[in-house]
Design a protein around this motif. Structure first.
Motif, short mmCIF file in Angstrom:
data_model
loop_
_atom_site.label_atom_id
_atom_site.label_comp_id
_atom_site.label_asym_id
_atom_site.label_seq_id
_atom_site.Cartn_x
_atom_site.Cartn_y
_atom_site.Cartn_z
N GLU A 118 0.85 -1.18 0.00
CA GLU A 118 0.00 0.00 0.00
C GLU A 118 0.89 1.24 0.00
OE1 GLU A 118 -3.73 1.80 2.63
OE2 GLU A 118 -2.49 0.19 3.45
N VAL A 119 0.49 2.25 -0.77
CA VAL A 119 1.21 3.52 -0.83
C VAL A 119 0.23 4.63 -0.52
CG1 VAL A 119 2.49 5.13 -2.28
CG2 VAL A 119 2.88 2.67 -2.51
N LEU A 120 0.57 5.46 0.46
CA LEU A 120 -0.24 6.62 0.83
C LEU A 120 0.56 7.88 0.56
CD1 LEU A 120 -1.28 5.21 4.31
CD2 LEU A 120 -2.65 5.14 2.23
N ALA A 121 -0.05 8.81 -0.18
CA ALA A 121 0.64 10.06 -0.50
C ALA A 121 0.19 11.16 0.45
CB ALA A 121 0.36 10.47 -1.94
N LYS A 122 1.09 12.08 0.71
CA LYS A 122 0.75 13.24 1.52
C LYS A 122 -0.32 14.04 0.78
CE LYS A 122 3.31 17.14 2.37
NZ LYS A 122 4.52 17.83 2.76
N HIS A 123 -1.40 14.38 1.45
CA HIS A 123 -2.53 15.00 0.76
C HIS A 123 -2.56 16.51 0.80
CE1 HIS A 123 -3.97 14.76 4.90
NE2 HIS A 123 -4.78 15.73 4.58
N ASP A 124 -1.73 17.14 1.56
CA ASP A 124 -1.77 18.58 1.68
C ASP A 124 -0.36 19.09 1.91
OD1 ASP A 124 -1.83 21.07 3.44
OD2 ASP A 124 -3.91 20.96 2.79
N GLU A 125 -0.04 20.22 1.32
CA GLU A 125 1.30 20.78 1.46
C GLU A 125 1.67 21.08 2.90
OE1 GLU A 125 2.42 24.25 -0.78
OE2 GLU A 125 1.69 23.24 -2.56
N ASN A 126 0.70 21.51 3.68
CA ASN A 126 0.99 21.97 5.03
C ASN A 126 0.87 20.88 6.09
OD1 ASN A 126 1.27 24.59 4.02
ND2 ASN A 126 -0.95 24.79 3.99
N TYR A 127 0.37 19.71 5.71
CA TYR A 127 0.16 18.66 6.70
C TYR A 127 1.23 17.59 6.60
CZ TYR A 127 -1.66 14.56 8.98
OH TYR A 127 -1.78 13.46 9.79
N MET A 128 1.71 17.15 7.75
CA MET A 128 2.59 16.00 7.81
C MET A 128 2.31 15.30 9.13
SD MET A 128 6.72 15.61 7.50
CE MET A 128 6.70 16.01 5.78
N PRO A 129 2.18 13.96 9.11
CA PRO A 129 1.93 13.27 10.37
C PRO A 129 3.01 13.60 11.40
CG PRO A 129 1.71 11.77 8.52
CD PRO A 129 2.25 13.06 7.98
N VAL A 130 2.62 13.67 12.64
CA VAL A 130 3.54 14.03 13.71
C VAL A 130 4.75 13.11 13.71
CG1 VAL A 130 3.79 14.24 16.21
CG2 VAL A 130 1.69 15.00 15.10
N GLU A 131 4.52 11.79 13.54
CA GLU A 131 5.62 10.83 13.55
C GLU A 131 6.59 11.09 12.40
OE1 GLU A 131 2.40 9.92 13.34
OE2 GLU A 131 1.94 8.88 15.19
N ALA A 132 6.05 11.40 11.22
CA ALA A 132 6.91 11.65 10.06
C ALA A 132 7.72 12.93 10.25
CB ALA A 132 6.09 11.72 8.79
N GLN A 133 7.08 13.99 10.77
CA GLN A 133 7.79 15.25 11.01
C GLN A 133 8.89 15.05 12.06
OE1 GLN A 133 7.35 18.29 9.35
NE2 GLN A 133 9.32 18.58 10.34
N TYR A 134 8.59 14.32 13.12
CA TYR A 134 9.58 14.03 14.15
C TYR A 134 10.76 13.25 13.56
CZ TYR A 134 11.72 12.19 18.39
OH TYR A 134 12.62 11.84 19.35
N ALA A 135 10.45 12.26 12.73
CA ALA A 135 11.50 11.45 12.12
C ALA A 135 12.39 12.29 11.21
CB ALA A 135 10.88 10.30 11.33
N LEU A 136 11.78 13.17 10.42
CA LEU A 136 12.58 14.05 9.55
C LEU A 136 13.44 15.00 10.38
CD1 LEU A 136 10.04 14.87 6.72
CD2 LEU A 136 12.11 13.49 6.53
N ASP A 137 12.88 15.54 11.45
CA ASP A 137 13.66 16.43 12.32
C ASP A 137 14.84 15.70 12.95
OD1 ASP A 137 11.88 18.45 11.72
OD2 ASP A 137 10.75 18.26 13.61
N GLN A 138 14.62 14.46 13.39
CA GLN A 138 15.69 13.66 13.99
C GLN A 138 16.78 13.36 12.96
OE1 GLN A 138 16.15 12.85 17.18
NE2 GLN A 138 14.35 14.06 17.64
N ALA A 139 16.38 13.05 11.73
CA ALA A 139 17.35 12.76 10.67
C ALA A 139 18.17 14.00 10.33
CB ALA A 139 16.63 12.24 9.43
N HIS A 140 17.53 15.16 10.26
CA HIS A 140 18.26 16.40 10.00
C HIS A 140 19.26 16.68 11.11
CE1 HIS A 140 16.23 17.76 6.42
NE2 HIS A 140 15.03 17.63 6.98
N GLU A 141 18.85 16.47 12.35
CA GLU A 141 19.73 16.71 13.50
C GLU A 141 20.92 15.75 13.47
OE1 GLU A 141 21.30 18.62 16.57
OE2 GLU A 141 19.44 19.22 15.60
N ALA A 142 20.65 14.48 13.15
CA ALA A 142 21.74 13.50 13.07
C ALA A 142 22.71 13.85 11.95
CB ALA A 142 21.17 12.10 12.86
N ALA A 143 22.18 14.30 10.82
CA ALA A 143 23.05 14.69 9.69
C ALA A 143 23.91 15.90 10.06
CB ALA A 143 22.20 15.00 8.46
N ARG A 144 23.33 16.85 10.78
CA ARG A 144 24.12 18.03 11.21
C ARG A 144 25.22 17.62 12.18
NH1 ARG A 144 19.55 21.11 13.20
NH2 ARG A 144 18.25 20.93 11.40
#
Length: 148
Positions: A118-144
């Motif tokens: 199953e593939v689910l696409a993000k439906h709105d430019e301004n919305y991102m699930p809390v878990e996904a946003q947290y994961a992206l923030d953690q990845a950015h922090e780890a990369a820095r």
């Protein structure tokens, strides 16, 4: 048999049925539970082996490749730190595109390729699930942290 013994037997049978019903519900819940993981967690080995789970992140730019059969699509999901190759056979959502958020559900193959059911696409430019946003923030922090 005395009335008291009958009552105790009836209450004991009721409790046993209740325990059995709760056990069945919890068992069904456990089997249908699907966890969310980031590409970094999957690469680190924190994802379940042989079980269905979800990966969320961004569709990597330039990664979408369609097979000749018209139904099979290969692409990559990234959290900007790690990349997971994904194979999906089916129709993709209309909003699915490179550089946009997506969540895929399936299993991890022995070759490290995620086989999506199953593939689910993000439906709105301004919305991102809390878990996904947290994961992206953690990845950015780890990369820095690694770059410093």
């Amino acid at each position: 048999m005395k009335a008291r013994n009958k009552r105790l037997l009836l209450v004991g049978g009721g409790v046993a049925l209740l325990v059995a019903a709760v056990a069945l519900v919890l068992s069904a819940f456990q089997q249908n539970l699907v966890f969310f993981h980031t590409p970094s967690e999957v690469v680190a080995g924190k994802a379940p082996v042989g079980r269905t789970f979800r990966i969320g992140g961004m569709v990597e730019a330039g990664s979408i490749k369609r097979e000749a059969d018209g139904l099979t699509v290969n692409f990559a999901i990234t959290d900007t730190a790690k990349v997971i190759p994904v194979s999906y056979r089916g129709t993709l959502p209309d909003l699915f595109q490179e550089g946009k958020g997506a969540v895929v559900q399936g299993t991890l193959g022995p070759d490290g390729r995620f086989v999506a059911s199953e593939v689910l696409a993000k439906h709105d430019e301004n919305y991102m699930p809390v878990e996904a946003q947290y994961a992206l923030d953690q990845a950015h922090e780890a990369a820095r942290t690694v770059q410093q």
